[in-house]
Design a protein around this motif. Structure first.
Motif, mmCIF file in Angstrom:
data_model
loop_
_atom_site.group_PDB
_atom_site.id
_atom_site.type_symbol
_atom_site.label_atom_id
_atom_site.label_comp_id
_atom_site.label_asym_id
_atom_site.label_seq_id
_atom_site.Cartn_x
_atom_site.Cartn_y
_atom_site.Cartn_z
ATOM 1 N N SER A 88 11.579 41.324 37.129
ATOM 2 C CA SER A 88 11.004 41.914 35.915
ATOM 3 C C SER A 88 10.810 43.413 36.087
ATOM 4 C CB SER A 88 9.655 41.251 35.584
ATOM 5 O OG SER A 88 9.806 39.879 35.312
ATOM 6 N N GLY A 91 15.000 44.692 37.908
ATOM 7 C CA GLY A 91 16.254 44.391 37.221
ATOM 8 C C GLY A 91 16.766 45.545 36.369
ATOM 9 N N LYS A 93 19.213 44.843 33.980
ATOM 10 C CA LYS A 93 19.778 44.220 32.778
ATOM 11 C C LYS A 93 18.736 43.308 32.141
ATOM 12 C CE LYS A 93 24.568 44.398 34.395
ATOM 13 N NZ LYS A 93 25.814 43.631 34.660
ATOM 14 N N GLN A 94 17.590 43.882 31.839
ATOM 15 C CA GLN A 94 16.483 43.115 31.287
ATOM 16 C C GLN A 94 16.499 43.090 29.753
ATOM 17 O OE1 GLN A 94 13.527 41.498 33.241
ATOM 18 N NE2 GLN A 94 15.504 41.321 34.270
ATOM 19 N N SER A 95 15.883 42.072 29.217
ATOM 20 C CA SER A 95 15.782 41.890 27.761
ATOM 21 C C SER A 95 14.306 41.745 27.379
ATOM 22 C CB SER A 95 16.540 40.635 27.328
ATOM 23 O OG SER A 95 17.913 40.764 27.618
ATOM 24 N N SER A 244 18.779 39.304 29.982
ATOM 25 C CA SER A 244 17.984 38.364 30.779
ATOM 26 C C SER A 244 17.162 37.468 29.868
ATOM 27 C CB SER A 244 17.036 39.144 31.702
ATOM 28 O OG SER A 244 15.973 39.717 30.934
ATOM 29 N N THR A 246 13.542 36.485 28.449
ATOM 30 C CA THR A 246 12.469 37.432 28.103
ATOM 31 C C THR A 246 11.092 36.955 28.554
ATOM 32 O OG1 THR A 246 12.088 36.490 25.896
ATOM 33 C CG2 THR A 246 13.779 38.213 26.085
ATOM 34 N N THR A 250 12.324 36.057 34.006
ATOM 35 C CA THR A 250 13.224 37.034 33.379
ATOM 36 C C THR A 250 14.564 37.120 34.121
ATOM 37 O OG1 THR A 250 12.389 39.013 34.569
ATOM 38 C CG2 THR A 250 11.246 38.377 32.534
ATOM 39 N N GLU A 252 18.347 37.316 35.043
ATOM 40 C CA GLU A 252 19.460 38.025 34.402
ATOM 41 C C GLU A 252 20.712 37.142 34.350
ATOM 42 O OE1 GLU A 252 18.007 42.595 35.338
ATOM 43 O OE2 GLU A 252 19.799 41.831 36.358
ATOM 44 N N ARG A 282 7.761 40.436 24.376
ATOM 45 C CA ARG A 282 7.889 41.356 25.506
ATOM 46 C C ARG A 282 8.359 42.709 24.985
ATOM 47 N NH1 ARG A 282 12.154 41.258 30.646
ATOM 48 N NH2 ARG A 282 10.826 42.476 32.084
ATOM 49 N N GLN A 285 13.044 46.873 26.777
ATOM 50 C CA GLN A 285 13.468 47.244 28.134
ATOM 51 C C GLN A 285 14.574 48.305 28.076
ATOM 52 O OE1 GLN A 285 11.758 45.572 30.906
ATOM 53 N NE2 GLN A 285 10.544 45.239 29.032
#
Length: 295
Positions: A88, A91, A93-95, A244, A246, A250, A252, A282, A285
């Motif tokens: 979290s 990363g 490539k977080q969403s 990823s 959410t 989280t 990916e 959330r 990102q």
């Protein structure tokens, strides 16, 4: 000691003059009143302590998850709650993300989705402000599926967020439905649908009323099927990116397909959702070096 003192006082009163008797009577009345008041205060204090303890226990009972959407277990702290959640923080490539539509690169082949959806029954489980709407297999009927790049993904659950987690050009919507699909090799593809206030949505069956009356930690079967294909707007532009989950951990490696055109729900339906889930989104990102594609 108090009872013995009162007994001695009563004997003294019985052998005193009428004047003294009257005076002692007034004193005893005052003492009695004070005693009652003290007793009442003590009982009130005990009741208050009991209620506070009860409320605290009730609050502790409600905390089913080790993470939340605010405070010391909120999104900015997820990565430090335990090692499994570290991505979290680390990363790339977080969403969710904010989708700048002007920066999307057209790639129709990559964003093409084939639907094999069926009306589906679901069970609803609420854990704090997270709701999992899990698809139930039906005897004699195929599961709802999508096909992306010649790979089939089966619809497993629907997650609900109010307000939306993803943004379009910096704009949030009243809610977001995230339809999670999993392939045979355990890859995840999520269809994201924005929701705005408008006409009542018939496709979702009794989903919103079930969520509104849901009890924490309990699972309830919906009485009406969700017309899953009715949640998809056929004439909408779609944005695709690599992201990823959410919610913790989280993870990916999730393929996201975000529909530009929202569906509608009535004011009451949206109110049903926010009753239990308000603020379960959330924050946005960083995009980092990811490319957003569109059809």
């Amino acid at each position: 000691m108090v009872k013995k003192s009162m007994a001695v006082s009563l004997v003294a009163v019985a052998t005193s003059s009428l004047l003294v008797l009257g005076a002692c009577g007034n004193t005893d009345t005052a003492s009695s009143d004070k005693k009652k008041e003290d007793t009442k205060t003590t009982e009130t204090t005990k009741d208050t302590t009991k209620d506070t303890t009860k409320d605290t226990a009730k609050t502790d009972e409600k905390a089913l998850l080790d993470w939340s959407y605010s405070g010391s277990t909120g999104p900015t702290h997820w990565g430090s709650i335990k090692p499994e959640y570290k991505i979290s923080d680390t990363g790339k490539k977080q969403s969710p993300i904010n989708i700048e539509t002007k920066d999307a690169k057209e790639d129709k082949a990559k964003v093409s989705i084939g639907y094999k959806y069926q009306p589906t029954m679901f069970k609803v489980t609420r854990k704090d402000k997270m709701v999992q709407v899990v698809a139930q297999p039906a005897k004699g009927r195929a599961d709802s599926k999508i096909t992306v790049a010649k790979k089939d993904y089966t619809l497993k659950e629907i997650n609900i967020h109010t307000p939306s987690e993803h943004q379009l050009d910096g704009k949030n919507y009243a809610a977001e439905l995230q339809l999670k699909h999993v392939s045979a090799d355990n890859k995840v593809a999520i269809i994201s649908v924005f929701v705005k206030e408008g006409e009542k949505n018939q496709a979702i069956g009794d989903l919103t009323s079930v969520v509104a009356s849901s009890e924490n930690g309990k699972t309830v079967a919906m009485k009406q099927a969700i017309s899953t294909l009715g949640l998809i707007t056929a004439d909408s532009k779609i944005y695709e990116y690599d992201g990823s989950l959410t919610t913790p951990a989280t993870t990916e490696g999730v393929s996201w397909f975000v529909y530009e055109k929202p569906i509608t729900m009535s004011k009451q339906q949206l109110s049903d959702l926010t009753k239990q889930l308000d603020g379960n989104n959330r924050p946005e990102q960083k995009l980092n070096d990811r490319q957003i594609s569109s059809n």
